[in-house]
Enzyme design. Structure first.
Site, mmCIF file in Angstrom:
data_model
loop_
_atom_site.group_PDB
_atom_site.id
_atom_site.type_symbol
_atom_site.label_atom_id
_atom_site.label_comp_id
_atom_site.label_asym_id
_atom_site.label_seq_id
_atom_site.Cartn_x
_atom_site.Cartn_y
_atom_site.Cartn_z
ATOM 1 N N SER A 18 36.123 34.665 -31.328
ATOM 2 C CA SER A 18 36.550 35.797 -30.394
ATOM 3 C C SER A 18 36.670 36.872 -30.863
ATOM 4 O O SER A 18 36.532 37.079 -31.953
ATOM 5 C CB SER A 18 37.869 35.278 -29.444
ATOM 6 O OG SER A 18 38.928 35.272 -30.520
ATOM 7 N N TYR A 156 52.599 42.877 -41.548
ATOM 8 C CA TYR A 156 51.366 43.304 -41.106
ATOM 9 C C TYR A 156 50.868 44.227 -42.024
ATOM 10 O O TYR A 156 49.598 43.959 -42.600
ATOM 11 C CB TYR A 156 51.127 43.633 -39.687
ATOM 12 C CG TYR A 156 49.754 43.766 -39.219
ATOM 13 C CD1 TYR A 156 48.560 42.998 -39.085
ATOM 14 C CD2 TYR A 156 49.252 45.269 -38.888
ATOM 15 C CE1 TYR A 156 47.660 43.133 -38.681
ATOM 16 C CE2 TYR A 156 48.170 45.463 -38.499
ATOM 17 C CZ TYR A 156 46.928 44.566 -38.415
ATOM 18 O OH TYR A 156 45.796 44.866 -38.045
ATOM 19 N N THR A 191 41.478 43.166 -28.157
ATOM 20 C CA THR A 191 41.163 41.489 -28.500
ATOM 21 C C THR A 191 42.520 40.762 -28.148
ATOM 22 O O THR A 191 43.441 41.308 -27.836
ATOM 23 C CB THR A 191 40.977 41.536 -29.911
ATOM 24 O OG1 THR A 191 42.217 41.703 -30.742
ATOM 25 C CG2 THR A 191 39.845 42.410 -30.272
#
Length: 270
Positions: A18, A156, A191
């Site tokens: 994806s 992150y 996304t």
């Protein structure tokens, strides 16, 4: 366009079922590349394989949990055995986190590092000799958070800074072997990454993402990545907001940090 050609080359994409991963694989396939799609979502992989085959592309879908070194090594070896080698490795699989440092469990940091940093390391290490033999290309999908601070995403940002250090240093080691490393720093791309962002307790956070400007599409990002690969760019920063953020963080880091913090701090006050 002058530069690298990808017809009849073998391209491996992680996180390929994806988003940016799938869009990049489709773009390389349209250029005549053979694609190996690696992802944890086996059902979605089968769908993607079918789409590629119906379009006349040569493809292989492999279930791979990039946090498992054995999975990465087995998948990469399967590609080499099946297609003869690897010309391009796109380290794209990723996960994010949105929570205050003081409220975030260590296990969240371990998970984010396992996917983003170690996943890229495992796949690159497994593929490196084939990439050197074929004078290939490594693409590292990072983030503006890999070169600048980002409030509420310490895990992150740490994983992306680690990737940046690894792949920019690796570039200097293997350039003389004919292998190029391109670092990609996307801005805000639409996304499913943010839909699966981890909260401080390790479950998917219910807080919406803060962002600046419009989100770009995976297809536009893929086209830019493909063209950057052709030109063998060292660094590719995507989206207008991403480019502005990159240069402000370089030229006026204190100002950037204050503005970024004021824009994103509301996430931590909910």
């Amino acid at each position: 366009m002058a530069g690298r050609k990808f017809s009849n080359k073998v391209v491996v994409v992680t996180g390929a079922a994806s988003g940016i991963g799938l869009a990049v694989a489709e773009r390389f396939a349209r250029a005549g590349a053979t694609c190996a799609l690696l992802d944890m979502d086996e059902a979605r992989l089968k769908q993607c394989e079918g789409q590629f085959r119906r379009a006349g592309h040569r493809v292989m879908g492999l279930r791979c949990d990039v946090t498992r070194r054995a999975d990465c090594e087995a998948a990469i070896q399967t590609v080499i055995d099946g297609f003869g080698g690897i010309d391009v490795l796109f380290n794209n699989a990723g996960i994010t986190q949105r929570s205050a440092f003081t409220e975030t469990r260590i296990e969240v940091y371990e998970r984010v590092m396992a996917v983003n940093f170690f996943g890229a390391l495992y796949c690159t290490k497994a593929a490196i000799h084939s990439l050197i033999q074929r004078r290939g290309l490594i693409i590292s999908n990072e983030s503006i958070a890999g070169v600048a601070p980002l409030l509420g995403r310490t895990g992150y940002a740490a994983s992306k800074h680690a990737m940046h250090g690894l792949f920019t240093s690796l570039r200097s080691e293997i350039r003389d072997h004919g292998v190029h490393v391109m670092v990609v720093c996307p801005g805000f791309i639409k996304t499913h990454l943010q839909d699966r962002a981890l909260g401080g307790d390790g479950t998917v956070t219910q807080y919406p993402q803060s962002r600046v400007g419009r989100q770009d599409t995976p297809e536009r990002a893929a086209e830019a990545i493909f063209r950057g690969a052709q030109k063998e760019k060292d660094l590719l920063v995507l989206t207008t907001v991403g480019k502005i953020a990159y240069w402000i963080s370089r030229l006026a880091p204190g100002f950037y940090e204050r503005r970024m913090a004021s824009r994103f701090k509301a996430e931590l006050e909910r």
